[in-house]
Scaffold this active site. Structure first.
Site, mmCIF file in Angstrom:
data_model
loop_
_atom_site.group_PDB
_atom_site.id
_atom_site.type_symbol
_atom_site.label_atom_id
_atom_site.label_comp_id
_atom_site.label_asym_id
_atom_site.label_seq_id
_atom_site.Cartn_x
_atom_site.Cartn_y
_atom_site.Cartn_z
ATOM 1 N N LYS A 31 41.088 42.445 42.159
ATOM 2 C CA LYS A 31 41.747 43.040 43.323
ATOM 3 C C LYS A 31 41.435 44.529 43.386
ATOM 4 C CE LYS A 31 46.442 43.343 45.317
ATOM 5 N NZ LYS A 31 47.851 42.958 45.091
ATOM 6 N N SER A 89 49.841 40.668 48.779
ATOM 7 C CA SER A 89 48.747 41.595 48.970
ATOM 8 C C SER A 89 47.452 41.188 48.262
ATOM 9 C CB SER A 89 49.176 42.989 48.473
ATOM 10 O OG SER A 89 49.522 42.962 47.097
ATOM 11 N N SER A 114 53.173 38.956 45.728
ATOM 12 C CA SER A 114 51.793 39.240 46.125
ATOM 13 C C SER A 114 50.724 38.470 45.364
ATOM 14 C CB SER A 114 51.514 40.739 46.007
ATOM 15 O OG SER A 114 52.156 41.446 47.040
#
Length: 473
Positions: free
Chosen positions: A80, A155, A179
């Protein structure tokens, strides 16, 4: 080519060790998959093709020389883009960090490299991670591989889309309010939110300090529970840069100890309704665990609604205070999603020293209340969210005649960030539109091994992982 990229990470590593599969061939297949699909998915913000090929050649040479190989040797993964990976973009989806390239690896990335993993690139996020969908002004919107008109969540949405589509064998997300688990649920993969400090959040942006250190974690995402277990084992362990760190050894339960666990399940929280298919997925998971030999009973802990309210006081109000100085006066560079989040925060008064202290105390009180109930049921089974993956831009939904608002739909994950429980999302069902639906397996703090062991039992009953049905023309 897609069949090769849809192997589990465990299988990839095993076949490499047995010289049945070449790391160079594996990376080539993943890069081809990314080249084909990323223009449609927009999962990656950076692909280091040449670096991945170089890592693959080095990995293959190690196999030929007969060197000792790590548990992820030659396995291509993604990170990420809020986590530092040396030489790669770590912008957290905001124009305020445009062009920021990490100068070093976060400790968890170093550990993955030491285990032999090959870093393909970094994946997309919403701006400053403050959304349950993935879109920003730097790279735009990420699409769900099951249905391009829907979000893969946020996210860690870019990470989920990459893994679900076979562009990455697994990777790392972060989670302050769902997330990791919501994108896993939306995208039909597995994800683990660990106890704060179990996997070091050092090298993550925003930095894990203050209230964020109580809520936010980094954790593995993959297509199978076995892959989650390997990623967890590699990444776990304390680091001085994480204020929540503790030296907790890995302790996998024996089968007899595991089967003595009592599991409590609930299909909704009595406040925020869930879809019929979501309810059915929890029931299916409960029955599957009964068939695996567990004692599974209806049970919903008291205190969850209070946990939701206290979570917002930390994540929303205190989080807004922490981010406020960074974004003040720069509204023209902010995404609409972040502006909307900031407007929700602005509708409520900022914390005073007294209200922050009161919130902190209330967190401890509700934690003690829930944890005492979990002595009887050390594992909880419940939904991940009210709904499956939603269409881009949606903000409310109607379930059983009741309006479900954006922030409320994810309360099923938010509780466990406030409480600090480890929790895994595992795909179980399908919606009427064919979208994946996951369930959440929750344990007590520092008992990730129990969570993953139960998740593996559920996965064994559920059957083989299923790739997205979407046809990419």
């Amino acid at each position: 080519m897609p069949d090769l990229t849809f192997l589990s990470a465990v299988s990839m590593a095993e076949q490499i060790r047995q010289k049945k599969l070449s790391p160079v061939e594996l990376v080539k297949a993943h890069l081809a998959r990314i080249e084909e699909l990323n223009p449609k998915l927009n999962a990656f913000v950076q692909v280091d093709a040449e670096g991945a090929r170089r890592q693959a050649r080095t990995a293959e040479e190690a196999v030929v020389r007969g060197e000792e190989l790590g548990p992820l040797h030659g396995v291509p993964i993604s990170i990420k883009s809020s986590i530092e990976a040396n030489g790669m973009r770590c912008e957290a989806g905001t124009k305020l960090r445009a062009g920021f390239v990490a100068a070093q690896d976060a400790p968890l990335v170093s550990r993955l490299r030491q285990a032999g993993a090959i870093i393909l690139g970094t994946t997309n996020t919403p701006e400053l991670l403050m959304a349950w969908e993935t879109d920003n002004l730097l790279y735009g919107r990420t699409n769900n591989p099951w249905d391009l008109s829907r979000t893969p969540g946020g996210s860690s949405g870019g990470e989920a889309a990459a893994i679900a589509s076979g562009c990455s064998a697994g990777g790392v997300g972060s989670d302050g309010g769902g997330s990791i688990r919501v994108p896993a649920h939306f995208s039909g993969i597995c994800g683990l939110k660990p106890t704060p400090g179990r996997i070091p959040a050092t090298g993550h942006f925003p930095t894990s300090v203050g209230p964020f250190a109580l809520l936010g974690v980094v954790g593995p995402m993959a297509r199978t529970v076995a892959d989650l277990k390997v990623l967890f084992e590699v990444m776990q362990g304390p680091d001085d840069g994480d204020p929540s760190a503790a030296p907790v050894p890995v302790r996998w339960p024996g089968r007899d100890d595991l089967k003595r666990l009592r599991i409590g399940y609930f299909e909704d929280d009595g406040r925020t309704p869930v879809t019929t298919e979501t309810r059915a997925a929890v029931q299916t998971a409960a029955e599957a665990l009964r068939c695996a030999g567990f004692e599974v009973e209806p049970f919903r802990p008291e205190g969850l609604e209070q946990a939701r309210q206290v979570w917002w006081q930390f994540f929303g109000i205190a989080g807004g205070m922490l981010l406020g100085p960074m974004i003040k006066g720069k509204e023209a560079d902010l995404s609409q999603i972040l502006k909307q989040f900031s407007s929700w925060v602005a509708d409520e008064p900022s914390h005073t020293a007294q209200t922050l202290l009161d919130t902190w105390i209330m967190r401890d009180v509700v934690r003690m209340q829930v944890f005492s109930q979990m002595r009887e049921y050390p594992i909880l089974l419940c939904p991940v969210a009210s709904i499956p993956a939603f269409h881009h831009g949606e903000r409310s939904w109607e379930i059983d005649g009741k309006a479900v608002q954006y922030l409320d739909a994810w309360s099923y994950t938010e509780w466990f960030n406030l409480l600090g429980n480890p929790a895994a999302a595992v795909p179980v069902g399908r919606s009427n539109e064919g979208l994946p639906i996951g369930v959440q397996i929750v344990g007590r703090p520092w008992e990730e091994e129990l969570v993953l062991a139960v998740a593996a039992e559920l996965e064994g009953q559920r059957g083989a992982w299923r790739a997205p049905d979407i046809k990419f023309a």
